[in-house]
Scaffold this active site. Sequence first.
Site, PDB file in Angstrom:
ATOM      1  N   HIS A 175      41.519  31.113  38.023  1.00  0.00           N
ATOM      2  CA  HIS A 175      41.088  30.175  39.060  1.00  0.00           C
ATOM      3  C   HIS A 175      41.363  28.763  38.561  1.00  0.00           C
ATOM      4  CE1 HIS A 175      37.595  28.786  36.764  1.00  0.00           C
ATOM      5  NE2 HIS A 175      37.313  30.056  36.513  1.00  0.00           N
TER       6      HIS A 175
ATOM      7  N   ASP B  26      29.819  48.211  29.873  1.00  0.00           N
ATOM      8  CA  ASP B  26      29.765  48.380  28.421  1.00  0.00           C
ATOM      9  C   ASP B  26      28.444  47.842  27.864  1.00  0.00           C
ATOM     10  OD1 ASP B  26      30.388  47.587  25.482  1.00  0.00           O
ATOM     11  OD2 ASP B  26      32.102  48.804  26.085  1.00  0.00           O
TER      12      ASP B  26
ATOM     13  N   SER C  45      36.283  33.657  32.205  1.00  0.00           N
ATOM     14  CA  SER C  45      37.291  33.612  33.270  1.00  0.00           C
ATOM     15  C   SER C  45      38.685  33.701  32.669  1.00  0.00           C
ATOM     16  CB  SER C  45      37.170  32.300  34.059  1.00  0.00           C
ATOM     17  OG  SER C  45      35.965  32.244  34.755  1.00  0.00           O
TER      18      SER C  45
END
Length: 404
Positions: A222, A348, A363
């Site tokens: 992004h 996890d 990110s």
Amino acid sequence: MNKRKYRLFVICCLVLDLLVMWISGYRYLDRKIPDEIQISRGKKTEDVTEVLSTPFVTFEEAVTVSQDGGYILPCKLLGYIPFKEIKVTPADDQEIYVSGSTIGIYMQTEGVLVIDTGEIQNRNGETEEPARNIIRQGDYIISFNGEKISTKRELIDDISELDGSEVTLGISRKGESIPVSVTPVKDKKGDYKLGIWVRDDTQGIGTLTYVDQNGNYGALGHGISDIDTAQLLNIRNGALYKARILAINKGSKGNPGELAGYICYDDRNILGTIEANSRNGIYGQFTGIADDAITLKMPAAYKQEVKIGTATILCSTDGEVKEYDAEIRKIDLNHEDTNKSFVIKVTDKELLEATGGIVQGLSGSPVIQNGKIIGAVTHVFVQDASSGYGIFIENMLKNTERLF
């Protein structure tokens, strides 16, 4: 009379239910059947229709539209109602170097970004706001009385030489260059001011997604927006640096959490240049040593290859890239916001214990499924830190192709 009203009410409810069902079904199919699709060069139309096979949707004969083998594939609902035309583009399969390493990001803006205007108390004790309704939040100042400026320091130096005369600023506003005039105000100290708050750089922590075989990288998935204006930053230049994670603010409901790190600002620690800040990530040339940031080489998946089910995430929370279990919960092949194309949930236990799931700084973390990189993590759900959005890797690679 009452019976008639009741029947009319029931009929209206049934019609409304059918209408809602039709709209919901249409939107579902619209998201499931993409407007355009890339396929491996040499694949047949039958392979495409098999992958996109959906109840109530039938495919018509393909229409060739380009010399490179591209074609339009019309489809209909129930075999009669025209639905959409899918643009099919043959592409070469790619193998890329997958990362997951933490990176430091530093960028300088193209011009000086205005983050707000403010009031000035003049020598008479009166309040004035000289830039109000003239300069807007999100504008970029690119010139001062006809002279180009690039940095906040240059702007400050020019303002320090003001004598009270009206000044002309060159403004970049939503891609359009316009001149504006502002009359400075002398403050209580006797200095002239324009009443603007500005910024010319930004920095942060993120994750490197991949490096292609030509040395071009993609990261974050992004774009980077200004914290005050929420607008995508126009950048002049920037660099990737090595970074160290110092602490983890664990994510929880209502709190996305973050990786707190230290960026090593030294020429020896530069990993690459930042040449583009787009809505689908940051991109540039990777110039560092491969072993510092790259883990392995693997094929890139097309978006139609992504499936609901198990996957893994590559990321670093302690200086070492590790692979963590996750699940793809939802896929949207036709999402308007390309960096929110699928929903991923961290399963996890080790990663959940360390971070709570997805935190700011992760990110760009590569997402792996069936031996291929399918995309990257982009956003966390504020109300569920274990889950977030991802971008298809093919959308990130398209940016690399356009730039380089």
